[in-house]
Design an enzyme around this catalytic site. Structure first.
Site, mmCIF file in Angstrom:
data_model
loop_
_atom_site.group_PDB
_atom_site.id
_atom_site.type_symbol
_atom_site.label_atom_id
_atom_site.label_comp_id
_atom_site.label_asym_id
_atom_site.label_seq_id
_atom_site.Cartn_x
_atom_site.Cartn_y
_atom_site.Cartn_z
ATOM 1 N N HIS A 230 0.835 -1.207 0.000
ATOM 2 C CA HIS A 230 0.000 0.000 0.000
ATOM 3 C C HIS A 230 0.871 1.259 0.000
ATOM 4 C CE1 HIS A 230 -3.571 2.408 1.384
ATOM 5 N NE2 HIS A 230 -2.625 3.119 1.943
ATOM 6 N N GLU A 231 1.842 1.294 0.918
ATOM 7 C CA GLU A 231 2.710 2.471 1.019
ATOM 8 C C GLU A 231 3.601 2.616 -0.205
ATOM 9 O OE1 GLU A 231 2.017 4.548 3.170
ATOM 10 O OE2 GLU A 231 0.795 3.283 4.462
ATOM 11 N N HIS A 234 1.876 4.503 -2.837
ATOM 12 C CA HIS A 234 2.013 5.963 -2.688
ATOM 13 C C HIS A 234 3.375 6.426 -3.204
ATOM 14 C CE1 HIS A 234 -1.681 6.504 -0.587
ATOM 15 N NE2 HIS A 234 -1.306 5.795 0.466
#
Length: 313
Positions: A230-231, A234
């Site tokens: 998920h990170e 980003h």
């Protein structure tokens, strides 16, 4: 950023909301945020809708105008590189093998340590997720990962993510194409920087991840290694799927249906927005449980390619 409390996954947002204004041509901010505000907390390991984002704001506010300015700047940079033969041709996507540097921020007594096996499993998880290996609906982004180095530190302050600007500046490895992952013990699941922030703040570029979210960790519902995916999303330039709420702009990706708010758990059929499509609860950029995640979309893959070409290639 993801938070360890009741789960909305909060990830990094662009730059700052009202504090920053971008020029589509120059890509420069007219006001500069404190370095610590250039990362966005994502999720907190816990049950419920605030789990991945924690309590309170875990990302910087971003106006639609700022979001569009960054998208315009990205497109301009990609076009300029294509004209010089430094980018994939139109219709083709970028691909790369990304070096990963793992920084294990232990306490003085060794708390927060993870095993070499867990680190290997985390790299394997990243490779699976970005290759579209969990669902026939998932896109293969073309990006893979390899472990370039593991570093272990014993420092109580760093272990709890204190003095994060200092410790990242002192320990970060590699260039703009290198993914640095700092494993810490904090109230979030993760925090990330965006690729367009690298040029002005290269020393803090990377993601911070709750160490117990690695495969086999103790973060209930968040211990399959998906927080790092998920990170990393980003870090590659993706927003949360609920960025901007129920709007046509949403997360700047056409094939992720708009949603009004983050998901929690794995709410099959959730439809929080009147615009077409049900909420993309299986997308790595929502706030669902790790076990619910299984895809990036082709549109997200294109966005990753463009952001990589513009800012990290």
């Amino acid at each position: 950023m993801r938070s360890l409390i009741t789960r909305p996954r909060v990830v990094a947002v662009l730059l700052a909301g009202s504090a920053l204004a971008f020029s589509p041509l120059g890509g420069q901010a007219t006001a500069k945020l404190p370095v610590d505000q250039l990362s966005t907390p994502c999720l907190t390991p816990a049950e419920g809708p605030s789990a991945r984002g924690g309590h309170g704001a875990d990302t910087r506010e971003m106006s639609v105008a700022e979001q569009k300015a960054i998208d315009a700047r990205t497109a301009q940079l990609v076009a300029a590189k294509q004209a010089r033969g430094l980018a994939p041709k139109a219709g083709k996507l970028a691909a790369a093998s990304v070096p990963v540097y793992i920084h294990v921020m232990r306490s003085s007594s060794g708390a927060g340590d993870v095993t070499s096996t867990q680190i290997s499993q985390q790299i394997a998880e990243l490779n699976q997720d970005f290759a579209g290996g969990e669902s026939s609906a998932a896109a293969n982004t073309g990006f893979s990962f390899y472990l370039a180095g593991t570093y272990r530190y014993n420092n109580n302050t760093w272990h709890n993510d204190g003095q994060s600007t200092t410790y990242r500046s002192q320990t970060r490895k590699g260039g703009k194409n290198a993914l640095n992952i700092w494993l810490v013990d904090f109230s979030y699941l993760g925090i990330a920087t965006f690729p367009w922030d690298y040029a002005s703040n290269p020393s803090i570029d990377g993601i911070r991840v709750q160490y117990s979210s690695l495969p086999g960790g103790s973060a209930t519902n968040f211990n399959l290694g998906k927080t790092a995916s998920h990170e990393a999303g980003h870090w590659f330039g993706l927003y949360h799927t609920f960025q901007g709420g129920c709007t046509s702009t949403n997360d700047s990706v056409a094939d992720t249906p708009a949603q009004s708010s983050a998901s929690s758990g794995c709410p099959t059929g959730r439809n929080s927005c009147s615009l077409p499509g049900v909420d993309p609860i299986h997308n790595y950029m929502d706030y669902s449980y790790d076990s619910c995640y299984n895809q990036f979309t082709p549109g997200q893959s294109t966005r990753i390619s463009n952001a990589w070409t513009a800012y990290r290639a």
